[in-house]
Design an enzyme around this catalytic site. Structure first.
Site, mmCIF file in Angstrom:
data_model
loop_
_atom_site.group_PDB
_atom_site.id
_atom_site.type_symbol
_atom_site.label_atom_id
_atom_site.label_comp_id
_atom_site.label_asym_id
_atom_site.label_seq_id
_atom_site.Cartn_x
_atom_site.Cartn_y
_atom_site.Cartn_z
ATOM 1 N N GLU A 1 48.406 -10.985 28.124
ATOM 2 C CA GLU A 1 49.509 -10.603 27.242
ATOM 3 C C GLU A 1 50.336 -9.459 27.820
ATOM 4 O O GLU A 1 49.985 -8.880 28.853
ATOM 5 C CB GLU A 1 48.962 -10.209 25.867
ATOM 6 C CG GLU A 1 48.018 -9.024 25.926
ATOM 7 C CD GLU A 1 48.317 -7.988 24.874
ATOM 8 O OE1 GLU A 1 49.504 -7.680 24.649
ATOM 9 O OE2 GLU A 1 47.342 -7.470 24.287
ATOM 10 N N LYS B 1 58.577 -6.022 20.617
ATOM 11 C CA LYS B 1 57.170 -6.396 20.456
ATOM 12 C C LYS B 1 57.169 -7.697 19.660
ATOM 13 O O LYS B 1 57.598 -7.721 18.510
ATOM 14 C CB LYS B 1 56.452 -5.266 19.688
ATOM 15 C CG LYS B 1 55.033 -5.541 19.298
ATOM 16 C CD LYS B 1 54.447 -4.306 18.604
ATOM 17 C CE LYS B 1 53.098 -4.616 17.979
ATOM 18 N NZ LYS B 1 52.548 -3.440 17.279
ATOM 19 N N VAL C 1 49.157 -10.531 21.049
ATOM 20 C CA VAL C 1 48.140 -11.587 21.063
ATOM 21 C C VAL C 1 48.693 -12.831 20.356
ATOM 22 O O VAL C 1 48.538 -13.956 20.833
ATOM 23 C CB VAL C 1 46.844 -11.089 20.388
ATOM 24 C CG1 VAL C 1 45.885 -12.245 20.124
ATOM 25 C CG2 VAL C 1 46.185 -10.015 21.249
ATOM 26 N N ASP D 1 49.197 -4.118 5.702
ATOM 27 C CA ASP D 1 49.468 -4.155 7.134
ATOM 28 C C ASP D 1 48.274 -4.810 7.821
ATOM 29 O O ASP D 1 47.251 -4.184 8.096
ATOM 30 C CB ASP D 1 49.709 -2.749 7.682
ATOM 31 C CG ASP D 1 50.211 -2.776 9.122
ATOM 32 O OD1 ASP D 1 50.203 -3.871 9.727
ATOM 33 O OD2 ASP D 1 50.601 -1.720 9.644
ATOM 34 N N SER E 1 47.487 -7.430 11.038
ATOM 35 C CA SER E 1 48.126 -7.959 12.245
ATOM 36 C C SER E 1 48.327 -9.472 12.183
ATOM 37 O O SER E 1 47.466 -10.221 11.714
ATOM 38 C CB SER E 1 47.272 -7.625 13.465
ATOM 39 O OG SER E 1 47.848 -8.193 14.623
ATOM 40 N N ALA E 2 49.463 -9.897 12.704
ATOM 41 C CA ALA E 2 49.735 -11.330 12.848
ATOM 42 C C ALA E 2 48.731 -11.989 13.795
ATOM 43 O O ALA E 2 48.590 -13.214 13.803
ATOM 44 C CB ALA E 2 51.156 -11.538 13.373
ATOM 45 N N ASP E 3 48.015 -11.177 14.578
ATOM 46 C CA ASP E 3 46.995 -11.734 15.476
ATOM 47 C C ASP E 3 45.967 -12.557 14.696
ATOM 48 O O ASP E 3 45.495 -13.596 15.178
ATOM 49 C CB ASP E 3 46.236 -10.622 16.216
ATOM 50 C CG ASP E 3 47.100 -9.857 17.208
ATOM 51 O OD1 ASP E 3 48.267 -10.238 17.396
ATOM 52 O OD2 ASP E 3 46.585 -8.878 17.778
ATOM 53 N N LYS F 1 40.677 -3.550 17.893
ATOM 54 C CA LYS F 1 40.916 -2.159 18.286
ATOM 55 C C LYS F 1 40.286 -1.219 17.262
ATOM 56 O O LYS F 1 40.427 -1.406 16.059
ATOM 57 C CB LYS F 1 42.420 -1.894 18.396
ATOM 58 C CG LYS F 1 42.984 -2.471 19.690
ATOM 59 C CD LYS F 1 44.396 -2.022 19.917
ATOM 60 C CE LYS F 1 45.339 -2.712 18.975
ATOM 61 N NZ LYS F 1 45.846 -3.972 19.484
HETATM 62 N N1 PSU Z 1 45.057 -4.385 23.258
HETATM 63 C C1 PSU Z 1 45.202 -3.160 23.844
HETATM 64 N N2 PSU Z 1 46.379 -2.507 23.629
HETATM 65 C C2 PSU Z 1 47.415 -3.056 22.881
HETATM 66 C C3 PSU Z 1 47.243 -4.342 22.286
HETATM 67 C C4 PSU Z 1 46.037 -4.952 22.514
HETATM 68 O O1 PSU Z 1 44.281 -2.672 24.523
HETATM 69 O O2 PSU Z 1 48.458 -2.421 22.742
HETATM 70 C C5 PSU Z 1 48.377 -4.977 21.471
HETATM 71 C C6 PSU Z 1 48.193 -6.496 21.427
HETATM 72 O O3 PSU Z 1 49.360 -7.073 21.940
HETATM 73 C C7 PSU Z 1 48.010 -6.822 19.972
HETATM 74 C C8 PSU Z 1 48.857 -5.763 19.334
HETATM 75 O O4 PSU Z 1 48.426 -8.124 19.654
HETATM 76 O O5 PSU Z 1 48.480 -4.602 20.094
HETATM 77 C C9 PSU Z 1 48.596 -5.651 17.839
HETATM 78 O O6 PSU Z 1 49.634 -4.970 17.225
HETATM 79 P P1 PSU Z 1 49.692 -4.910 15.612
HETATM 80 O O7 PSU Z 1 48.505 -4.098 15.223
HETATM 81 O O8 PSU Z 1 51.006 -4.209 15.274
HETATM 82 O O9 PSU Z 1 49.660 -6.312 15.123
HETATM 83 MN MN MN Z 2 51.130 -4.558 11.596
#
Ligand code: PSU
Ligand code: MN
Length: 316
Positions: free
Chosen positions: A37, A98, A118, A150, A152-154, A171
């Protein structure tokens, strides 16, 4: 556009998808390919750490005998596979978007670079016919997400797109327990790679038990085939612990994350800005040790993903 003229059944590429010739050739020949990614390049890490992460991930995939396909968006196309000079350009991009499923189509209408999360990378991998994808950590339910919503769309993507995702766990800046609940609800297998415990992202351990485990790429490939054989549409999350020598002690990580989260709340940071902001603050609070850990786990996940892609290519 697909120009390789290969024998793949899904040869007709959508116009917005541009697969690099090396990747296209590997796919056509049934050789292992690993998608990577790019939001961790555009938003997750700062320059030059971001470039280092991208290069180390690609090198680890190659060392494992697979072809790396870093996914990003530029010039009206989802690019699957980037040249080194393009990685350098991407790592310096100032105004990158993003991108998730939500703004994927919109991102194709801009000139500049966009990093794929992701979520968007899984979509690209699926369109290109790549079965294995490595990242650092997936997004999930943010702390306080039960009220802010909130999430994640993941997680939604993992539920609907059948790509294997190799990560070091959700994470640890997230509400990991609630993230595990959503993964269960949405039918996404969470599989320990040589471990019975969910890895803690920056740290080896999280304290959360897992019920599914594989001890080799061969076993992982077999699980993936069984999941497919049942026609289940979800992805699979393989969770690989960070190598101990690169890890951050759990207590150090926890303290830094808690402080960063409080500061983010006080500063009114939320939504897509939240993850990058907190990761950057944790990097400062740990004097860069979280960044070293992040690079180590990304590289390790890429290495493991290459093993899995190799096992899949080798057949049962
Ligand atoms: N893994 C990491 N660092 C990152 C990410 C993943 O070590 O920055 C990114 C990925 O692209 C993941 C995104 O999809 O953070 C998630 O963001 P959010 O929580 O806003 O959905
Ligand atoms: Mn988010």
């Amino acid at each position: 556009m697909n120009t390789a003229g290969g024998a793949r059944a899904d040869d007709a590429r959508p116009p917005g998808l541009q697969v690099a010739p090396e990747v296209e050739a590997a796919l056509a020949a049934g050789q292992p390919v690993v998608a990577l990614e790019s939001t961790l390049i555009t938003h997750g890490l700062r320059h030059p750490d971001n470039l280092l992460a991208a290069e180390r991930a690609e090198d680890a995939v190659r060392a494992g005998g697979a072809v790396p396909a870093t996914v990003a968006i530029v010039g009206g196309a989802i690019r699957v596979g980037l040249a080194r000079v393009e990685l350098e350009d991407l790592a310096r991009a100032e105004d990158a978007w993003k991108v998730t499923r939500q703004n994927l189509a919109a991102a194709l209408d801009r000139d500049g670079w966009s990093g794929t999360t992701v979520s968007a990378t899984m979509i690209a991998a699926q369109l290109a016919g790549i079965e294995v994808f490595a990242t650092g950590g997936i997004g999930g339910v943010h702390r306080g997400g039960e009220r802010s919503m909130d999430v994640s769309a993941d997680l939604e993507e993992l539920a609907r797109t059948p790509v294997a995702v190799i990560c070091a766990g959700p994470k640890s800046i997230l509400d990991v327990a609630r993230t595990m609940e959503v993964l269960e609800t949405r039918g996404i297998p969470v599989v320990g790679w040589g471990t019975d415990e969910l890895p803690g992202f920056f740290s080896v351990r999280s304290g959360i038990r897992l019920t599914q485990r594989v001890d080799s790429a061969h076993e992982a490939a077999a699980l993936l085939r069984r999941q497919r054989g049942l026609g289940l549409s979800a992805g699979i999350l393989f969770c690989v612990p960070i190598p101990a020598h690169g890890a951050l002690p759990r207590e150090d990580a926890r303290a830094a994350i808690e402080q960063a989260e409080q500061e983010a709340a006080a500063a009114g940071v939320h939504g897509p800005r939240s993850t990058p902001w907190v990761l950057a603050r944790v990097a400062d609070l740990t004097e860069g040790r979280s960044v070293a850990a992040n690079l180590a786990l990304i590289e390790n996940n890429a290495r493991v993903a290459a093993e899995l892609a190799g096992a899949l290519a080798a057949g049962p």
